[in-house]
Structures are given as C-alpha cells and as structure tokens.
Write a protein that holds these residues in place. Structure first.
Motif, short mmCIF file in Angstrom:
data_model
loop_
_atom_site.label_atom_id
_atom_site.label_comp_id
_atom_site.label_asym_id
_atom_site.label_seq_id
_atom_site.Cartn_x
_atom_site.Cartn_y
_atom_site.Cartn_z
N SER A 34 -2.53 4.32 6.12
CA SER A 34 -1.55 4.86 5.17
C SER A 34 -0.11 4.58 5.58
O SER A 34 0.77 4.51 4.72
N ASP A 35 0.14 4.40 6.87
CA ASP A 35 1.50 4.12 7.33
C ASP A 35 1.77 2.62 7.48
O ASP A 35 2.83 2.22 7.96
N GLY A 36 0.80 1.78 7.08
CA GLY A 36 0.97 0.34 7.17
C GLY A 36 0.48 -0.28 8.46
O GLY A 36 0.51 -1.50 8.62
N SER A 37 0.00 0.55 9.39
CA SER A 37 -0.53 0.01 10.64
C SER A 37 -1.95 -0.52 10.40
O SER A 37 -2.56 -0.27 9.35
N PRO B 166 3.89 4.65 -5.75
CA PRO B 166 4.27 3.23 -5.67
C PRO B 166 5.27 2.90 -4.56
O PRO B 166 5.14 1.86 -3.90
N ALA B 167 6.24 3.77 -4.34
CA ALA B 167 7.23 3.49 -3.28
C ALA B 167 6.56 3.50 -1.91
O ALA B 167 6.83 2.63 -1.06
N ALA B 168 5.68 4.47 -1.70
CA ALA B 168 4.98 4.55 -0.41
C ALA B 168 4.02 3.38 -0.25
O ALA B 168 3.88 2.82 0.85
N MET B 169 3.34 2.99 -1.33
CA MET B 169 2.43 1.86 -1.26
C MET B 169 3.19 0.57 -0.96
O MET B 169 2.71 -0.29 -0.20
N THR B 170 4.35 0.43 -1.52
CA THR B 170 5.17 -0.75 -1.25
C THR B 170 5.51 -0.81 0.24
O THR B 170 5.37 -1.87 0.89
#
Length: 335
Positions: free
Chosen positions: A181-184, A210-214
């Motif tokens: 979820s944090d992009g790691s 959407p902003a968090a997914m981006t």
C-alpha cells in the motif's frame, strides 16, 4: 501420433480456450502416466484392454491413447483442432508477433499456476520463444500461494538445474512482486537482487483513493529493482468483473519512462490491461512495453497475438517492446 503428444496437445488447446481446470488436468495427468510407462507398454495395455487400470487414465483419455496407438489422429483432438481453426481470428498484430522472442510474465504450480515449471518452459520453447521469465507470486498473496523467501530460493535452484539442459532456450528468474500500500515491494531486497526480471503489480486495495494509488504506483515503478509494471489498472472483464483502479496515468507513465520501467500489455482475455485509451497515453509518454501472457497454464502461453494486435492498433513502436529483445539485451536492461 504418439499418445503423449496427443494428450498434451489436447490439454494445450483446452487451456488456450480457457476450459475448466479439471478437464485440462485429466489429459495432463494421463500424459504423465503414459510418459512414465516402459517402451511399448501403452500398446500392450491397449491390446490387453487394461489402460483404464492405470491410475490417471479414464475412459476419455484411454480412447485418445487407443486411437493414437492405432496410428490415427484421435477424434477428440481433431475436433478441438477444427474448433481452434474456426475461431474468429485476431485482427492485426502479425508483424509484432513475428518479432516476439519471449514473455516476461509466466506462472507455475509453485504459486497459482496449474503446471510444473518444466511444462511451462518446454511449451514456451516449443512455441518458438528464446526465453521466458518465471514470475510466481510474492509472499503476501497467500490466496495464490505466494512464495516465501525460502521457497523462492528453492525455485531459483530448480531453474538453474533446468537451464543446464535447455540451451539455447533460457528460463529467466523472476517474480510477480506485490506492490504494497505504501509502494514498497513484497520481497527481501537481497532476493530481488538475485532475480533477472521483476514484475511489480497491485493485487490489493484496488479501489484506493486515486491520489494515494498514484503515489503508490510511482514509488513502485521507481524502485531500482522494478522492471515491468504488471496489469496496471487491475481490471477484470469477465465474471462479476472489476473496475479499473483510478490513478493519474500521465504521472505514473512519466515515472515509468524516467525510471526505465516497462508497462505491461497483459494478454489475458479477462484483463486486456491497460485499456486502449491508457495504452495510447503510455505510448505518448515514451515508455517501454512488455507484451506478456500472464500465463497460468501452458496453453495460455499462446495468447500473445491478442496483445500484439492491441499494441499495433495503439501505435506501440516495436523497438520499444522488450519482449522482442534477445535475452542478453533484456538482462542488460533489467540489470
């Protein structure tokens, strides 16, 4: 026709048409049973009418074996071949398909695939690939039997042993690594460094803001070990379906272009991801692409034609498709 060849071809055609797993398994199990027999045993069992006493051989597979031993093309295989020939042809993609040398996204029964590594690699080679990347799932995806670090280390040793006898075909070491979820990324950094190709994909929290997914996707594709962004929207077109994840595609594709991470053109019929509108925006962003089957069975390795057709339709330049590259060029880029 050899009985094993007939049984495997039937399984391949069933898989390509997305037949149910139990139907496919019956023919692959029977093929393995015949393959394990001593020379001439299948013919002797046909004469003695004892084929169905062999574990793994049932009435339908026994009929296929009998017809093959008699020197005939089994009727069931003939029917499947005719159905495949009569299926609507995919328009376009021939030129790009002719340049395809490999597949960056392939699963085995070590995670949620249906066939052993050997079967997947052998089929890729039979289809004319010079290489394929084995990309079973990472630990967090327990529903897909994701590989723990210990199991992944075991798998790497298996791939090394297989490659000793497979030359010139090469099975490359990879993973489909969950984007957290944090992009790691969902695997030990030291293990990722041992892999040839890393596909990074989202499998959870697909309806994230959407902003968090981006931000999540940007972080993942900029990771120094990320090579391919897998099925970027996560959509599903069949069954109950699943909508596309929402994110700023221009920002994510710009990050891919800057980091040198390829965007996958996923060929699975229920995915066809990214959608055409996003695929055209990715072309405009200047990214690299990987036309991948995301195959979970040998017959599905034959799905690249659909992805090639969509790539050509959307103006994807062939020289930016990493699956047209030699293994050496791919490894130099991924490394």
């Amino acid at each position: 026709m050899e009985p094993v060849t007939a049984l495997r071809r039937i399984a391949f055609l069933l898989e390509r048409s997305q037949a149910t797993t139990y139907r496919v398994k019956a023919f692959r199990t029977a093929a393995a049973a015949v393959d394990a027999m001593a020379a001439g045993e299948a013919a002797r069992r046909v004469e003695a009418k004892s084929l169905e006493r062999v574990p793994g051989i049932g009435p339908r597979t026994a009929e296929v074996i009998r017809e093959a031993v008699a020197g005939r093309v089994p009727g069931y295989l003939d029917r499947l071949e005719k159905e495949a020939a009569a299926a609507p042809a995919v328009e376009g993609g021939r030129d790009l398909l002719a340049r395809i040398r490999g597949d960056c996204h392939v699963h085995s029964d070590w995670s949620d695939g249906g066939s052993p590594i050997e079967e997947m690699g052998r089929t890729a080679a039979e289809l004319g690939h010079a290489w394929a990347v084995l990309t079973d799932h990472s630990p967090r995806l327990t529903v897909a039997r994701g590989l723990s670090p210990e199991r992944l280390r075991e798998q790497l040793a298996v791939v090394d042993r297989l490659n000793e006898s497979w030359a010139p075909f090469r099975l490359l070491k990879g993973i489909e690594c969950d984007i957290l979820s944090d992009g790691s990324l969902d695997q030990e950094p030291a293990l990722l460094d041992r892999l040839d190709v890393v596909v990074v994909s989202v499998h959870s929290e697909l309806r994230m803001d959407p902003a968090a997914m981006t931000r999540r996707l940007e972080a993942a594709v900029r990771h120094p070990r990320a090579d391919v962004l897998g099925h970027c929207t996560g959509r599903l077109l069949s069954g109950r379906g699943r909508p596309e994840s929402r994110f700023d595609a221009d920002r994510v594709f710009a990050a891919c272009a800057e980091a040198g991470t390829a965007v996958e053109i996923n060929c699975r019929p229920e995915r066809l991801d990214p959608p055409r509108a996003l695929l055209r925006r990715a072309v405009g962003a200047g990214v690299l692409f990987a036309v991948d089957t995301d195959a979970h069975a040998p017959g599905q390795l034959d799905w690249q034609r659909a992805g090639c057709a969509r790539a050509e339709e959307c103006g994807v330049p062939a020289d930016r498709v990493v699956t047209t590259w030699t293994a050496d060029r791919l490894l130099e880029w991924a490394g």
